[in-house]
Scaffold this motif. Structure first.
Motif, PDB file in Angstrom:
ATOM      1  N   CYS A 156       0.908  -1.168   0.162  1.00  0.00           N
ATOM      2  CA  CYS A 156      -0.043  -0.337   0.048  1.00  0.00           C
ATOM      3  C   CYS A 156       1.053   1.558  -0.173  1.00  0.00           C
ATOM      4  N   LEU A 157       1.608   1.088   1.278  1.00  0.00           N
ATOM      5  CA  LEU A 157       2.697   2.220   1.026  1.00  0.00           C
ATOM      6  C   LEU A 157       3.825   2.202  -0.547  1.00  0.00           C
ATOM      7  N   ALA A 158       4.107   1.523  -0.940  1.00  0.00           N
ATOM      8  CA  ALA A 158       4.456   1.852  -2.512  1.00  0.00           C
ATOM      9  C   ALA A 158       3.672   1.934  -3.729  1.00  0.00           C
ATOM     10  N   ILE A 159       2.601   1.654  -3.578  1.00  0.00           N
ATOM     11  CA  ILE A 159       1.741   2.335  -4.640  1.00  0.00           C
ATOM     12  C   ILE A 159       0.937   3.780  -4.038  1.00  0.00           C
ATOM     13  N   ALA A 160       1.090   4.134  -3.449  1.00  0.00           N
ATOM     14  CA  ALA A 160       0.881   5.253  -2.490  1.00  0.00           C
ATOM     15  C   ALA A 160       1.493   6.616  -3.481  1.00  0.00           C
ATOM     16  N   ALA A 161       3.084   5.784  -2.885  1.00  0.00           N
ATOM     17  CA  ALA A 161       5.100   7.093  -3.222  1.00  0.00           C
ATOM     18  C   ALA A 161       4.814   7.309  -4.433  1.00  0.00           C
ATOM     19  N   TYR A 162       4.213   5.348  -4.991  1.00  0.00           N
ATOM     20  CA  TYR A 162       3.690   5.954  -6.572  1.00  0.00           C
ATOM     21  C   TYR A 162       3.423   6.575  -7.374  1.00  0.00           C
ATOM     22  N   GLY A 163       2.048   7.014  -6.906  1.00  0.00           N
ATOM     23  CA  GLY A 163       0.817   7.665  -7.255  1.00  0.00           C
ATOM     24  C   GLY A 163       1.446   9.274  -6.766  1.00  0.00           C
ATOM     25  N   ILE A 164       2.140   9.558  -5.461  1.00  0.00           N
ATOM     26  CA  ILE A 164       2.464  10.503  -5.133  1.00  0.00           C
ATOM     27  C   ILE A 164       3.612  11.385  -6.249  1.00  0.00           C
ATOM     28  N   GLU A 165       4.496  10.091  -6.821  1.00  0.00           N
ATOM     29  CA  GLU A 165       5.412  10.232  -7.815  1.00  0.00           C
ATOM     30  C   GLU A 165       5.111  11.036  -8.762  1.00  0.00           C
ATOM     31  N   LEU A 166       3.707  10.202  -9.532  1.00  0.00           N
ATOM     32  CA  LEU A 166       3.470  10.552 -11.129  1.00  0.00           C
ATOM     33  C   LEU A 166       2.965  12.096 -10.790  1.00  0.00           C
ATOM     34  N   ILE A 167       2.407  12.517 -10.018  1.00  0.00           N
ATOM     35  CA  ILE A 167       1.465  13.856  -9.467  1.00  0.00           C
ATOM     36  C   ILE A 167       2.364  14.838  -9.252  1.00  0.00           C
ATOM     37  N   ILE A 168       3.787  14.969  -8.672  1.00  0.00           N
ATOM     38  CA  ILE A 168       3.898  15.687  -8.102  1.00  0.00           C
ATOM     39  C   ILE A 168       5.108  15.847  -9.318  1.00  0.00           C
ATOM     40  N   PRO A 169       5.611  16.814 -10.426  1.00  0.00           N
ATOM     41  CA  PRO A 169       6.714  16.824 -11.491  1.00  0.00           C
ATOM     42  C   PRO A 169       8.408  16.996 -10.684  1.00  0.00           C
ATOM     43  N   GLY A 170       9.178  15.659 -11.415  1.00  0.00           N
ATOM     44  CA  GLY A 170      10.165  16.147 -10.419  1.00  0.00           C
ATOM     45  C   GLY A 170      11.434  16.794 -11.239  1.00  0.00           C
TER      46      GLY A 170
END
Length: 79
Positions: free
Chosen positions: A65-79
């Motif tokens: 669950c934590l990995a999926i949430a972190a991946y979703g945040i990574e997709l939302i926030i531009p790097g």
């Protein structure tokens, strides 16, 4: 500029699938955690094999669950 309904449907389907996956994984983790004794031994007794397996399953579910949430945040926030 038209609306591509197929793409919107695809995004909706993937979002729904990921949401269901996260809810199921979190629910399995919550269900396994009490069986594992909440991470502590019960009344000083030795932890059984099933307690260890339940604790490992709960940790894996929460980590997923934590990995999926972190991946979703990574997709939302531009790097």
């Amino acid at each position: 500029m038209g609306t591509t309904w197929g793409t919107i449907g695809g995004v909706f389907g993937v979002s729904l699938g990921v949401t269901v996956l996260v809810v199921v994984m979190f629910s399995l983790g919550v269900a396994a955690w009490p069986r594992a004794g909440g991470g502590t031994s019960r009344h000083g007794a030795r932890r059984g094999r099933l307690d260890t397996v339940a604790a490992a399953a709960a940790v894996v579910c929460f980590a997923a669950c934590l990995a999926i949430a972190a991946y979703g945040i990574e997709l939302i926030i531009p790097g």
